[in-house]
Write a protein that holds these residues in place. Structure first.
Motif, PDB file in Angstrom:
ATOM      1  N   VAL A  48       0.850  -1.194   0.000  1.00 59.81           N
ATOM      2  CA  VAL A  48       0.000   0.000   0.000  1.00 59.81           C
ATOM      3  C   VAL A  48       0.881   1.238   0.000  1.00 59.81           C
ATOM      4  CG1 VAL A  48      -1.823   1.228   1.230  1.00 59.81           C
ATOM      5  CG2 VAL A  48      -1.751  -1.277   1.287  1.00 59.81           C
ATOM      6  N   PRO A  49       0.724   2.123  -1.004  1.00 59.98           N
ATOM      7  CA  PRO A  49       1.516   3.360  -1.056  1.00 59.98           C
ATOM      8  C   PRO A  49       1.288   4.217   0.190  1.00 59.98           C
ATOM      9  CG  PRO A  49       0.287   3.038  -3.096  1.00 59.98           C
ATOM     10  CD  PRO A  49      -0.198   2.007  -2.133  1.00 59.98           C
ATOM     11  N   ALA A  50       2.304   4.956   0.576  1.00 61.49           N
ATOM     12  CA  ALA A  50       2.269   5.746   1.811  1.00 61.49           C
ATOM     13  C   ALA A  50       1.084   6.706   1.874  1.00 61.49           C
ATOM     14  CB  ALA A  50       3.573   6.509   1.960  1.00 61.49           C
ATOM     15  N   ALA A  51       0.708   7.285   0.743  1.00 58.71           N
ATOM     16  CA  ALA A  51      -0.360   8.287   0.732  1.00 58.71           C
ATOM     17  C   ALA A  51      -1.757   7.668   0.879  1.00 58.71           C
ATOM     18  CB  ALA A  51      -0.297   9.097  -0.553  1.00 58.71           C
ATOM     19  N   THR A  52      -1.861   6.361   0.711  1.00 62.09           N
ATOM     20  CA  THR A  52      -3.164   5.697   0.770  1.00 62.09           C
ATOM     21  C   THR A  52      -3.570   5.475   2.219  1.00 62.09           C
ATOM     22  OG1 THR A  52      -2.634   4.544  -1.279  1.00 62.09           O
ATOM     23  CG2 THR A  52      -4.463   3.669  -0.001  1.00 62.09           C
ATOM     24  N   THR A  53      -4.792   5.903   2.566  1.00 62.92           N
ATOM     25  CA  THR A  53      -5.256   5.747   3.941  1.00 62.92           C
ATOM     26  C   THR A  53      -6.165   4.526   4.106  1.00 62.92           C
ATOM     27  OG1 THR A  53      -7.037   7.293   3.496  1.00 62.92           O
ATOM     28  CG2 THR A  53      -5.059   8.184   4.532  1.00 62.92           C
ATOM     29  N   THR A  54      -6.980   4.246   3.078  1.00 62.12           N
ATOM     30  CA  THR A  54      -7.932   3.139   3.165  1.00 62.12           C
ATOM     31  C   THR A  54      -7.944   2.353   1.862  1.00 62.12           C
ATOM     32  OG1 THR A  54      -9.332   4.469   4.608  1.00 62.12           O
ATOM     33  CG2 THR A  54     -10.341   2.524   3.650  1.00 62.12           C
ATOM     34  N   VAL A  55      -7.963   1.029   1.981  1.00 67.41           N
ATOM     35  CA  VAL A  55      -8.064   0.160   0.811  1.00 67.41           C
ATOM     36  C   VAL A  55      -9.353  -0.653   0.935  1.00 67.41           C
ATOM     37  CG1 VAL A  55      -6.974  -1.671  -0.535  1.00 67.41           C
ATOM     38  CG2 VAL A  55      -5.544  -0.054   0.722  1.00 67.41           C
ATOM     39  N   PRO A  56     -10.371  -0.322   0.115  1.00 72.22           N
ATOM     40  CA  PRO A  56     -11.599  -1.100   0.170  1.00 72.22           C
ATOM     41  C   PRO A  56     -11.443  -2.426  -0.591  1.00 72.22           C
ATOM     42  CG  PRO A  56     -11.847   0.735  -1.361  1.00 72.22           C
ATOM     43  CD  PRO A  56     -10.437   0.776  -0.834  1.00 72.22           C
ATOM     44  N   VAL A  57     -11.766  -3.537   0.073  1.00 67.67           N
ATOM     45  CA  VAL A  57     -11.626  -4.854  -0.535  1.00 67.67           C
ATOM     46  C   VAL A  57     -12.927  -5.617  -0.305  1.00 67.67           C
ATOM     47  CG1 VAL A  57     -10.320  -7.018  -0.534  1.00 67.67           C
ATOM     48  CG2 VAL A  57      -9.144  -4.870  -0.036  1.00 67.67           C
ATOM     49  N   SER A  58     -13.446  -6.238  -1.370  1.00 62.80           N
ATOM     50  CA  SER A  58     -14.665  -7.026  -1.188  1.00 62.80           C
ATOM     51  C   SER A  58     -14.497  -8.415  -1.782  1.00 62.80           C
ATOM     52  CB  SER A  58     -15.864  -6.328  -1.834  1.00 62.80           C
ATOM     53  OG  SER A  58     -15.724  -6.309  -3.235  1.00 62.80           O
ATOM     54  N   ALA A  59     -15.157  -9.392  -1.146  1.00 60.00           N
ATOM     55  CA  ALA A  59     -15.127 -10.768  -1.640  1.00 60.00           C
ATOM     56  C   ALA A  59     -16.444 -11.444  -1.300  1.00 60.00           C
ATOM     57  CB  ALA A  59     -13.960 -11.544  -1.032  1.00 60.00           C
ATOM     58  N   THR A  60     -16.930 -12.250  -2.254  1.00 55.38           N
ATOM     59  CA  THR A  60     -18.203 -12.949  -2.091  1.00 55.38           C
ATOM     60  C   THR A  60     -18.092 -14.369  -2.607  1.00 55.38           C
ATOM     61  OG1 THR A  60     -19.386 -10.875  -2.502  1.00 55.38           O
ATOM     62  CG2 THR A  60     -20.669 -12.891  -2.673  1.00 55.38           C
ATOM     63  N   VAL A  61     -18.591 -15.321  -1.840  1.00 61.65           N
ATOM     64  CA  VAL A  61     -18.766 -16.693  -2.306  1.00 61.65           C
ATOM     65  C   VAL A  61     -20.239 -17.015  -2.115  1.00 61.65           C
ATOM     66  CG1 VAL A  61     -18.228 -19.129  -1.919  1.00 61.65           C
ATOM     67  CG2 VAL A  61     -16.411 -17.423  -1.821  1.00 61.65           C
ATOM     68  N   THR A  62     -20.914 -17.441  -3.194  1.00 60.69           N
ATOM     69  CA  THR A  62     -22.342 -17.720  -3.085  1.00 60.69           C
ATOM     70  C   THR A  62     -22.590 -18.998  -2.288  1.00 60.69           C
ATOM     71  OG1 THR A  62     -22.679 -16.622  -5.203  1.00 60.69           O
ATOM     72  CG2 THR A  62     -24.483 -17.981  -4.403  1.00 60.69           C
ATOM     73  N   LEU A  63     -21.886 -20.067  -2.661  1.00 60.52           N
ATOM     74  CA  LEU A  63     -22.084 -21.358  -2.002  1.00 60.52           C
ATOM     75  C   LEU A  63     -20.731 -21.993  -1.760  1.00 60.52           C
ATOM     76  CD1 LEU A  63     -24.067 -23.624  -1.125  1.00 60.52           C
ATOM     77  CD2 LEU A  63     -24.023 -24.449  -3.475  1.00 60.52           C
ATOM     78  N   GLY A  64     -20.321 -22.105  -0.489  1.00 64.57           N
ATOM     79  CA  GLY A  64     -19.025 -22.710  -0.208  1.00 64.57           C
ATOM     80  C   GLY A  64     -18.282 -22.019   0.913  1.00 64.57           C
ATOM     81  N   GLU A  65     -16.970 -21.845   0.691  1.00 67.19           N
ATOM     82  CA  GLU A  65     -16.091 -21.380   1.755  1.00 67.19           C
ATOM     83  C   GLU A  65     -15.281 -20.178   1.282  1.00 67.19           C
ATOM     84  OE1 GLU A  65     -12.739 -23.630   4.399  1.00 67.19           O
ATOM     85  OE2 GLU A  65     -12.572 -23.836   2.222  1.00 67.19           O
TER      86      GLU A  65
END
Length: 132
Positions: A48-65
């Motif tokens: 993550v670059p120094a100037a970055t304060t927040t990194v939004p990350v999303s992940a989805t699994v419909t059926l499973g793990e």
């Protein structure tokens, strides 16, 4: 007909095993989706670059793990939910039916660095978040 459409969308998101290992903020911010199977999102090599304060990350699994691994010292805000199944977050008691969810800060981490803002969802199955 709706069930067919939903199944079509689920299959379109992929079937099987996925392992995502983003190393850049751009890669991390892409949607991580799997229809049916087992997915691992490993953020331990994320730079993550120094100037970055927040990194939004999303992940989805419909059926499973869905298993998410965050850096040992990362500051992490979490919005995790499972419609039917089990939710395991390191440092917190395991939650199961009905519809376990957690919103808040992942225990541990360094308050000075950038924040990883995780939005995670499993429709049916299990969701686990841990530190490296």
């Amino acid at each position: 007909a709706n069930l067919g459409a939903n199944l079509g969308n689920t299959l379109q998101a992929g079937v099987g095993e996925k392992r995502w290992t983003p190393t850049t903020v751009e890669q991390a911010m892409r949607p991580h989706e799997l229809g049916i199977g087992s997915a691992q999102l490993d953020l331990t090599d994320l730079t993550v670059p120094a100037a970055t304060t927040t990194v939004p990350v999303s992940a989805t699994v419909t059926l499973g793990e869905l298993v998410v691994i965050v850096p040992e010292d990362a500051s992490v805000i979490l919005d995790a939910s499972v419609n039917t199944g089990e939710l395991t977050i390191e440092g917190l008691p395991r939650k199961s039916d009905p519809s376990p969810s957690f919103t808040g800060e992942l225990p541990g981490g360094d308050a000075t660095g950038p924040v990883i803002d995780l939005t995670l969802h499993t429709n049916v199955g299990s969701l686990e978040v841990s530190r490296a």
